[in-house]
Design an enzyme around this catalytic site. Sequence first.
Site, PDB file in Angstrom:
ATOM      1  N   ASP A 234      -6.985  -4.593   2.990  1.00 46.84           N
ATOM      2  CA  ASP A 234      -5.951  -5.211   2.161  1.00 46.84           C
ATOM      3  C   ASP A 234      -6.055  -6.738   2.177  1.00 46.84           C
ATOM      4  O   ASP A 234      -6.219  -7.345   3.242  1.00 46.84           O
ATOM      5  CB  ASP A 234      -4.566  -4.824   2.671  1.00 46.84           C
ATOM      6  CG  ASP A 234      -4.339  -3.323   2.723  1.00 46.84           C
ATOM      7  OD1 ASP A 234      -5.251  -2.603   3.135  1.00 46.84           O
ATOM      8  OD2 ASP A 234      -3.228  -2.885   2.380  1.00 46.84           O
ATOM      9  N   HIS A 236      -3.741  -8.483  -0.300  1.00 40.58           N
ATOM     10  CA  HIS A 236      -2.326  -8.705  -0.632  1.00 40.58           C
ATOM     11  C   HIS A 236      -2.019 -10.135  -1.065  1.00 40.58           C
ATOM     12  O   HIS A 236      -1.082 -10.768  -0.559  1.00 40.58           O
ATOM     13  CB  HIS A 236      -1.439  -8.306   0.548  1.00 40.58           C
ATOM     14  CG  HIS A 236      -1.085  -6.844   0.558  1.00 40.58           C
ATOM     15  ND1 HIS A 236      -0.401  -6.240  -0.476  1.00 40.58           N
ATOM     16  CD2 HIS A 236      -1.337  -5.871   1.463  1.00 40.58           C
ATOM     17  CE1 HIS A 236      -0.240  -4.962  -0.201  1.00 40.58           C
ATOM     18  NE2 HIS A 236      -0.811  -4.703   0.963  1.00 40.58           N
ATOM     19  N   ASP A 263      -5.364  -2.769  -2.529  1.00 36.92           N
ATOM     20  CA  ASP A 263      -4.242  -3.669  -2.253  1.00 36.92           C
ATOM     21  C   ASP A 263      -4.695  -5.123  -2.299  1.00 36.92           C
ATOM     22  O   ASP A 263      -4.532  -5.888  -1.345  1.00 36.92           O
ATOM     23  CB  ASP A 263      -3.574  -3.332  -0.919  1.00 36.92           C
ATOM     24  CG  ASP A 263      -2.636  -2.136  -1.029  1.00 36.92           C
ATOM     25  OD1 ASP A 263      -2.695  -1.421  -2.053  1.00 36.92           O
ATOM     26  OD2 ASP A 263      -1.853  -1.902  -0.095  1.00 36.92           O
ATOM     27  N   ASP A 266       0.166  -8.190  -4.711  1.00 34.43           N
ATOM     28  CA  ASP A 266       1.532  -7.944  -4.252  1.00 34.43           C
ATOM     29  C   ASP A 266       1.785  -8.610  -2.893  1.00 34.43           C
ATOM     30  O   ASP A 266       0.881  -8.812  -2.094  1.00 34.43           O
ATOM     31  CB  ASP A 266       1.853  -6.449  -4.150  1.00 34.43           C
ATOM     32  CG  ASP A 266       2.291  -5.842  -5.479  1.00 34.43           C
ATOM     33  OD1 ASP A 266       2.703  -6.609  -6.358  1.00 34.43           O
ATOM     34  OD2 ASP A 266       2.208  -4.611  -5.628  1.00 34.43           O
ATOM     35  N   ARG A 267       3.051  -8.932  -2.681  1.00 33.69           N
ATOM     36  CA  ARG A 267       3.563  -9.570  -1.469  1.00 33.69           C
ATOM     37  C   ARG A 267       3.104 -11.020  -1.358  1.00 33.69           C
ATOM     38  O   ARG A 267       3.895 -11.931  -1.428  1.00 33.69           O
ATOM     39  CB  ARG A 267       3.205  -8.766  -0.220  1.00 33.69           C
ATOM     40  CG  ARG A 267       3.902  -7.399  -0.169  1.00 33.69           C
ATOM     41  CD  ARG A 267       3.759  -6.782   1.215  1.00 33.69           C
ATOM     42  NE  ARG A 267       4.420  -5.502   1.318  1.00 33.69           N
ATOM     43  CZ  ARG A 267       5.698  -5.310   1.611  1.00 33.69           C
ATOM     44  NH1 ARG A 267       6.470  -6.363   1.781  1.00 33.69           N
ATOM     45  NH2 ARG A 267       6.213  -4.104   1.710  1.00 33.69           N
ATOM     46  N   ASN A 295      -2.696   1.641  -3.159  1.00 31.73           N
ATOM     47  CA  ASN A 295      -1.390   2.091  -3.650  1.00 31.73           C
ATOM     48  C   ASN A 295      -0.625   0.973  -4.354  1.00 31.73           C
ATOM     49  O   ASN A 295       0.299   1.235  -5.126  1.00 31.73           O
ATOM     50  CB  ASN A 295      -0.557   2.669  -2.504  1.00 31.73           C
ATOM     51  CG  ASN A 295      -0.229   1.650  -1.433  1.00 31.73           C
ATOM     52  OD1 ASN A 295      -1.129   1.056  -0.839  1.00 31.73           O
ATOM     53  ND2 ASN A 295       1.042   1.444  -1.160  1.00 31.73           N
ATOM     54  N   HIS A 296      -1.012  -0.283  -4.123  1.00 27.50           N
ATOM     55  CA  HIS A 296      -0.334  -1.393  -4.803  1.00 27.50           C
ATOM     56  C   HIS A 296      -0.951  -1.744  -6.148  1.00 27.50           C
ATOM     57  O   HIS A 296      -0.435  -2.626  -6.840  1.00 27.50           O
ATOM     58  CB  HIS A 296      -0.296  -2.628  -3.904  1.00 27.50           C
ATOM     59  CG  HIS A 296       0.864  -2.618  -2.964  1.00 27.50           C
ATOM     60  ND1 HIS A 296       2.058  -3.238  -3.238  1.00 27.50           N
ATOM     61  CD2 HIS A 296       1.011  -2.031  -1.748  1.00 27.50           C
ATOM     62  CE1 HIS A 296       2.895  -3.045  -2.234  1.00 27.50           C
ATOM     63  NE2 HIS A 296       2.293  -2.314  -1.314  1.00 27.50           N
ATOM     64  N   HIS A 344      -8.597   3.966   0.336  1.00 24.73           N
ATOM     65  CA  HIS A 344      -7.541   3.059   0.770  1.00 24.73           C
ATOM     66  C   HIS A 344      -6.607   3.713   1.781  1.00 24.73           C
ATOM     67  O   HIS A 344      -6.292   3.128   2.818  1.00 24.73           O
ATOM     68  CB  HIS A 344      -6.730   2.565  -0.427  1.00 24.73           C
ATOM     69  CG  HIS A 344      -5.629   1.631  -0.018  1.00 24.73           C
ATOM     70  ND1 HIS A 344      -5.879   0.338   0.384  1.00 24.73           N
ATOM     71  CD2 HIS A 344      -4.279   1.806   0.093  1.00 24.73           C
ATOM     72  CE1 HIS A 344      -4.738  -0.243   0.711  1.00 24.73           C
ATOM     73  NE2 HIS A 344      -3.753   0.625   0.544  1.00 24.73           N
ATOM     74  N   ARG A 392       5.833   7.172   5.515  1.00 23.70           N
ATOM     75  CA  ARG A 392       6.129   6.339   4.352  1.00 23.70           C
ATOM     76  C   ARG A 392       6.970   7.067   3.315  1.00 23.70           C
ATOM     77  O   ARG A 392       7.496   6.448   2.391  1.00 23.70           O
ATOM     78  CB  ARG A 392       4.823   5.887   3.684  1.00 23.70           C
ATOM     79  CG  ARG A 392       3.909   5.090   4.571  1.00 23.70           C
ATOM     80  CD  ARG A 392       2.598   4.801   3.863  1.00 23.70           C
ATOM     81  NE  ARG A 392       1.612   4.191   4.727  1.00 23.70           N
ATOM     82  CZ  ARG A 392       1.441   2.881   4.890  1.00 23.70           C
ATOM     83  NH1 ARG A 392       2.214   2.040   4.236  1.00 23.70           N
ATOM     84  NH2 ARG A 392       0.516   2.405   5.693  1.00 23.70           N
ATOM     85  N   HIS A 419      -4.740   0.043   4.416  1.00 17.62           N
ATOM     86  CA  HIS A 419      -3.375   0.524   4.155  1.00 17.62           C
ATOM     87  C   HIS A 419      -2.362   0.220   5.259  1.00 17.62           C
ATOM     88  O   HIS A 419      -1.167   0.250   5.010  1.00 17.62           O
ATOM     89  CB  HIS A 419      -3.450   2.040   3.917  1.00 17.62           C
ATOM     90  CG  HIS A 419      -2.247   2.682   3.299  1.00 17.62           C
ATOM     91  ND1 HIS A 419      -1.496   2.101   2.303  1.00 17.62           N
ATOM     92  CD2 HIS A 419      -1.663   3.902   3.540  1.00 17.62           C
ATOM     93  CE1 HIS A 419      -0.520   2.923   1.948  1.00 17.62           C
ATOM     94  NE2 HIS A 419      -0.593   4.006   2.689  1.00 17.62           N
TER      95      HIS A 419
END
Length: 490
Positions: A234, A236, A263, A266-267, A295-296, A344, A392, A419
């Site tokens: 990730d 991110h 990923d 995001d964030r 997943n993002h 991922h 999750r 992840h």
Amino acid sequence: MTIINCSNGENGVDASFELAEKTKEEANVYFKNQDYQQAIELYTKAIDLNGSSAIYYANRSFAYLKTECFGYAVLDATRAIEIDKNNVKGYYRRASAYMALNKPKLALRDYELVTRFRPNDKDAKIKYDECSKIVKRQAFEKAISVDSLQRSVADSIDLDTIVVEDSYDGPRIAEEGITPKFMEDLMKHFKEQKRLHRRYAYKILLDIKEYFMAKPSLIDVSIPESSKFTVCGDIHGQFYDLLNIFDLNGVPSESNPYLFNGDFVDRGSFSVECIFVLFGFKLLYPDHFFMARGNHESKTMNQMYGFEGEVKAKYNAQMAELFTEVYNWLPLCHCLNGRVLVMHGGLFSKDGVKLDDIRKIDRNRQPPDEGIMCELLWSDPQPQPGRSPSKRGVGCQFGPDVTTQFLDDNSLDCIIRSHEVKAEGYEVTHDGKCITVFSAPNYCDSMGNKGAFITMNGKDMKPSFTTFEAVAHPPVGAMAYANSIMNFFM
């Protein structure tokens, strides 16, 4: 509820309750110091000593939110509410977890109850109003969506009509396409906090979509015996940490291939910069630079965790929609030299999944809530054998026996996945057969973790790990573009 041994009489019960309270206070200290895993362990100990405290469950729910264990967060918040129907924090926590799981209708019920309990709480009213807007928007989008008739955003874009102003001083894509010089200039341009002109941004997205559309859901990668290959987890939106990876390990090239394992966005608040650099390298070195969906890379996650807001702030809503189209075509996993499978999330809720099953996935869609595609993006390993419901709330948790069976069924050596935040940036589990790599150090500007990447050569495919600390970035904090409702600090 935990049954307390009362063999010592009333004083024994009082002592247990007193120790539970002391343990909870100790957990709170760890929580404030952002050591959420230790906080969870201590909250659990407090619950074992006194299972009738709604506060302990509500606090542990908050810690689970911080570690993205949204399924567990829902369970604990629900238990807190069962113990004390007036536990406002329980409703808050559960609503936040439901939002993270993209269940705004359920979240709305809890936010409504919070506003009833606290009619003068401005933050609760803001969250209720924002959640209500999301529910209405999703209902509207569902009502007007007809996938088979929906026109592609890509088809509506005419690059020839987008004029590059004379004042633009950034990198330009020439007729021959993306070059190493363009990529060098692009990274420098972004590092100076400048934007790529929207004509070239659109061109990258249109070209990369066309490229990915022609590829299968599982990509087979051949690594020569003498070649180094790097796998990153990730990112991110942490652009300056991405540049640091290239400083430490070399920029991508035909002799320095990379796989980025989902990923990308995001964030972190420099997701636009990250994704254009990654897509640029993919177009420059299509056979030596690889990207897998995380997943993002989905519409709902991007709406909540900042990427959509960032694209709209730096470009426009049309481009945000185009990103969604592109993400739908990202491959789901990669098989390296027929020996290592990289995805991922993780493995599956049922035995018997073969690589051909993955190859046959129709991935041009938003991630479903169950099935092989969902689990590739969302699942996590667990230390104990067997399978468990996901911490999750999406996907599953799989044990070492599940990993071994999958590898045996498909003649593989191990899996590499991402992840999950790891303190050292990586973790080796399941007797060396399941490796996690996470490449976003000090995740969300708050977790204090290291980042890592994996290097291996084609001859023995043995992983070597490089860890690194976060580097400084401009004063734009994580989640700056995220939906305000994703504030988990209430």
